[in-house]
Motif scaffolding. Sequence first.
Motif, mmCIF file in Angstrom:
data_model
loop_
_atom_site.group_PDB
_atom_site.id
_atom_site.type_symbol
_atom_site.label_atom_id
_atom_site.label_comp_id
_atom_site.label_asym_id
_atom_site.label_seq_id
_atom_site.Cartn_x
_atom_site.Cartn_y
_atom_site.Cartn_z
ATOM 1 N N ALA A 1 0.809 -1.212 0.000
ATOM 2 C CA ALA A 1 0.000 0.000 0.000
ATOM 3 C C ALA A 1 0.846 1.268 0.000
ATOM 4 O O ALA A 1 1.706 1.446 -0.846
ATOM 5 C CB ALA A 1 -0.966 -0.018 1.184
ATOM 6 N N PHE A 2 0.658 2.135 0.964
ATOM 7 C CA PHE A 2 1.264 3.456 0.921
ATOM 8 C C PHE A 2 2.694 3.458 1.448
ATOM 9 O O PHE A 2 3.131 4.384 2.105
ATOM 10 C CB PHE A 2 0.396 4.442 1.704
ATOM 11 N N GLU A 3 3.429 2.410 1.158
ATOM 12 C CA GLU A 3 4.827 2.354 1.545
ATOM 13 C C GLU A 3 5.685 2.932 0.416
ATOM 14 O O GLU A 3 5.348 2.800 -0.756
ATOM 15 C CB GLU A 3 5.239 0.910 1.829
ATOM 16 N N ALA A 4 6.765 3.581 0.769
ATOM 17 C CA ALA A 4 7.624 4.195 -0.239
ATOM 18 C C ALA A 4 9.083 3.848 0.025
ATOM 19 O O ALA A 4 9.846 4.663 0.529
ATOM 20 C CB ALA A 4 7.422 5.707 -0.239
ATOM 21 N N PRO A 5 9.502 2.622 -0.294
ATOM 22 C CA PRO A 5 10.888 2.234 -0.044
ATOM 23 C C PRO A 5 11.894 2.988 -0.911
ATOM 24 O O PRO A 5 13.082 2.980 -0.636
ATOM 25 C CB PRO A 5 10.894 0.736 -0.368
ATOM 26 N N SER A 6 11.429 3.627 -1.965
ATOM 27 C CA SER A 6 12.293 4.442 -2.809
ATOM 28 C C SER A 6 11.507 5.670 -3.242
ATOM 29 O O SER A 6 10.278 5.694 -3.207
ATOM 30 C CB SER A 6 12.761 3.662 -4.043
ATOM 31 N N ARG A 7 12.237 6.705 -3.656
ATOM 32 C CA ARG A 7 11.571 7.938 -4.090
ATOM 33 C C ARG A 7 10.698 7.679 -5.317
ATOM 34 O O ARG A 7 9.591 8.200 -5.426
ATOM 35 C CB ARG A 7 12.632 8.993 -4.398
ATOM 36 N N ARG A 8 11.197 6.870 -6.227
ATOM 37 C CA ARG A 8 10.407 6.559 -7.426
ATOM 38 C C ARG A 8 9.124 5.830 -7.055
ATOM 39 O O ARG A 8 8.051 6.148 -7.563
ATOM 40 C CB ARG A 8 11.247 5.720 -8.389
ATOM 41 N N GLY B 1 7.601 6.025 -4.244
ATOM 42 C CA GLY B 1 6.741 6.984 -3.570
ATOM 43 C C GLY B 1 5.944 7.827 -4.545
ATOM 44 O O GLY B 1 4.746 8.066 -4.355
ATOM 45 N N TRP B 2 6.589 8.283 -5.627
ATOM 46 C CA TRP B 2 5.870 9.091 -6.607
ATOM 47 C C TRP B 2 4.891 8.252 -7.425
ATOM 48 O O TRP B 2 3.869 8.766 -7.889
ATOM 49 C CB TRP B 2 6.855 9.834 -7.506
ATOM 50 N N LEU B 3 5.186 6.970 -7.598
ATOM 51 C CA LEU B 3 4.195 6.092 -8.216
ATOM 52 C C LEU B 3 2.939 6.034 -7.350
ATOM 53 O O LEU B 3 1.815 6.179 -7.845
ATOM 54 C CB LEU B 3 4.773 4.681 -8.409
ATOM 55 N N VAL B 4 3.127 5.832 -6.045
ATOM 56 C CA VAL B 4 1.996 5.771 -5.113
ATOM 57 C C VAL B 4 1.248 7.104 -5.081
ATOM 58 O O VAL B 4 0.015 7.141 -5.081
ATOM 59 C CB VAL B 4 2.482 5.379 -3.706
ATOM 60 N N ALA B 5 1.993 8.209 -5.087
ATOM 61 C CA ALA B 5 1.365 9.525 -5.062
ATOM 62 C C ALA B 5 0.533 9.755 -6.322
ATOM 63 O O ALA B 5 -0.594 10.270 -6.264
ATOM 64 C CB ALA B 5 2.425 10.609 -4.913
ATOM 65 N N GLY B 6 1.081 9.377 -7.489
ATOM 66 C CA GLY B 6 0.344 9.527 -8.731
ATOM 67 C C GLY B 6 -0.897 8.657 -8.772
ATOM 68 O O GLY B 6 -1.966 9.089 -9.233
ATOM 69 N N TRP B 7 -0.770 7.416 -8.282
ATOM 70 C CA TRP B 7 -1.929 6.524 -8.223
ATOM 71 C C TRP B 7 -3.002 7.130 -7.312
ATOM 72 O O TRP B 7 -4.195 7.107 -7.636
ATOM 73 C CB TRP B 7 -1.509 5.157 -7.684
ATOM 74 N N SER B 8 -2.580 7.691 -6.203
ATOM 75 C CA SER B 8 -3.518 8.250 -5.234
ATOM 76 C C SER B 8 -4.271 9.447 -5.807
ATOM 77 O O SER B 8 -5.479 9.586 -5.600
ATOM 78 C CB SER B 8 -2.767 8.669 -3.965
ATOM 79 N N ILE B 9 -3.570 10.298 -6.546
ATOM 80 C CA ILE B 9 -4.249 11.438 -7.166
ATOM 81 C C ILE B 9 -5.251 10.975 -8.216
ATOM 82 O O ILE B 9 -6.369 11.483 -8.304
ATOM 83 C CB ILE B 9 -3.224 12.404 -7.789
ATOM 84 N N ALA B 10 -4.851 9.996 -9.029
ATOM 85 C CA ALA B 10 -5.757 9.491 -10.061
ATOM 86 C C ALA B 10 -7.026 8.913 -9.456
ATOM 87 O O ALA B 10 -8.102 8.958 -10.058
ATOM 88 C CB ALA B 10 -5.049 8.440 -10.914
ATOM 89 N N HIS B 11 -6.922 8.361 -8.237
ATOM 90 C CA HIS B 11 -8.072 7.746 -7.577
ATOM 91 C C HIS B 11 -8.664 8.627 -6.482
ATOM 92 O O HIS B 11 -9.519 8.177 -5.720
ATOM 93 C CB HIS B 11 -7.664 6.398 -6.976
ATOM 94 N N ALA B 12 -8.226 9.875 -6.413
ATOM 95 C CA ALA B 12 -8.672 10.753 -5.324
ATOM 96 C C ALA B 12 -10.174 10.984 -5.346
ATOM 97 O O ALA B 12 -10.841 10.970 -4.299
ATOM 98 C CB ALA B 12 -7.926 12.087 -5.394
ATOM 99 N N LYS B 13 -10.729 11.218 -6.510
ATOM 100 C CA LYS B 13 -12.178 11.458 -6.586
ATOM 101 C C LYS B 13 -12.951 10.219 -6.154
ATOM 102 O O LYS B 13 -13.929 10.307 -5.399
ATOM 103 C CB LYS B 13 -12.573 11.863 -8.004
ATOM 104 N N GLU B 14 -12.517 9.052 -6.617
ATOM 105 C CA GLU B 14 -13.225 7.805 -6.305
ATOM 106 C C GLU B 14 -13.264 7.537 -4.811
ATOM 107 O O GLU B 14 -14.304 7.128 -4.266
ATOM 108 C CB GLU B 14 -12.547 6.631 -7.014
ATOM 109 N N PHE B 15 -12.166 7.783 -4.118
ATOM 110 C CA PHE B 15 -12.079 7.442 -2.700
ATOM 111 C C PHE B 15 -12.178 8.658 -1.778
ATOM 112 O O PHE B 15 -11.995 8.529 -0.566
ATOM 113 C CB PHE B 15 -10.768 6.698 -2.431
ATOM 114 N N LYS C 1 7.299 8.846 3.204
ATOM 115 C CA LYS C 1 5.981 8.272 3.340
ATOM 116 C C LYS C 1 4.967 9.105 2.577
ATOM 117 O O LYS C 1 4.979 10.334 2.652
ATOM 118 C CB LYS C 1 5.572 8.196 4.814
ATOM 119 N N VAL C 2 4.079 8.418 1.826
ATOM 120 C CA VAL C 2 2.982 9.104 1.158
ATOM 121 C C VAL C 2 1.858 9.247 2.173
ATOM 122 O O VAL C 2 1.409 8.267 2.753
ATOM 123 C CB VAL C 2 2.492 8.327 -0.077
#
Length: 266
Positions: free
Chosen positions: A202-209, A211-225, A256-257
Motif C-alpha cells: 500500500a502506501f509504503e515508499a521504499p524508494s523515491r520513485r 513513492g511518486w508512483l503511489v502519489a500519482g496513483w492516489s491522485i488518479a483515484h482521489a475522486k473515487e475514494f 511516506k505518502v
Amino acid sequence: MVVLVVAITAGLFTLLKRAKPFVDLGEGCRITTPEGSLDLDIAQAQVAASIAAVAARRKLPERAAVIAYATAIQESKLENLRGGDRDSVGVFQQRPSQGWGKPSQLIDPVYASEKFFAALVKVKGYRKLPLHEAAQAVQRSADGSAYAQHEEDGKILAAAFTGRVPRAVHCWFPVPSGPSGKSPSPDTGAAKRELTRALGAAFEAPSRRRGWLVAGWSIAHAKEFGLTRIRYDGQSWVSANGHDGWRADPKVPAGKVEISQSTTPS
C-alpha cells in the motif's frame, strides 16, 4: 461567406480531433514530463495508474510500461470498454474466446494489465524490439503497425505514472460536500486495499520513485475514494485547488505518502 464558414468549421473540427484525449473543463488530469504533456480524463488516469502499479509489482522495466500504454491507447484510448470488436473487452480489448479470461475479469484494469504483461515477458527480446512488433506479438491484431504511432504518448505516461518523474500527475474535480457543508471523510482503507491489489504493497515508499508512483496513483483515484490531500517528498496536492498541481510543503515527513481529509491549501 459560405467558404469562410466551412473553412472555420473544418479548422475547429481538426483542432478538436487533435485534442487527445478531450478533458471536461470541470474535471480531469494533466500529465507533465520532460518528454511532453498529456491531458486525460479521470477514468483514463485511473487505468494508466493501474498499469504502472502492476508493472511495478512485476518489477518490469519502464519499456514494458511504454509498450502497454501504446497498446492501450490504440485499443481503447485508455478506456475500460465493456465491449468492442467481436468479443473484445477492457482496456487492452482482450478476447475471452482467445483465452485471456472471463469478461468479468478482463474489465478489471488490474487483471487485464497482469495478463498483458504476462504475455509480453514471453516475447523474446521485447525490450529491444520496435514497439509495434512487441505489442503485436502480444495482441495479434489486424494491423500491428498502428501501435507505433502512440509510442511518444506511451513514454510520457510511463515516465509519469512509474514515478520516475516527480510531480508529473495532478488532477482536479469538484469537491463534494455533505449536509454540514464539509467534505465527506476519505475512504483511505478502500484506497489502500485497491492499491495493494495492484501494487502488492500500500502506501509504503521504499524508494523515491516508488513513492511518486503511489502519489500519482492516489491522485488518479482521489475522486473515487474522496482523498482530499496527498503529501510526499516535500510536496502536497490538495483537491480544493487541484488545478494548481503540486506545491512545496516543508511539513511533509520524508519517506511516506500521506493522505488526509484537510482541504486547506498549503
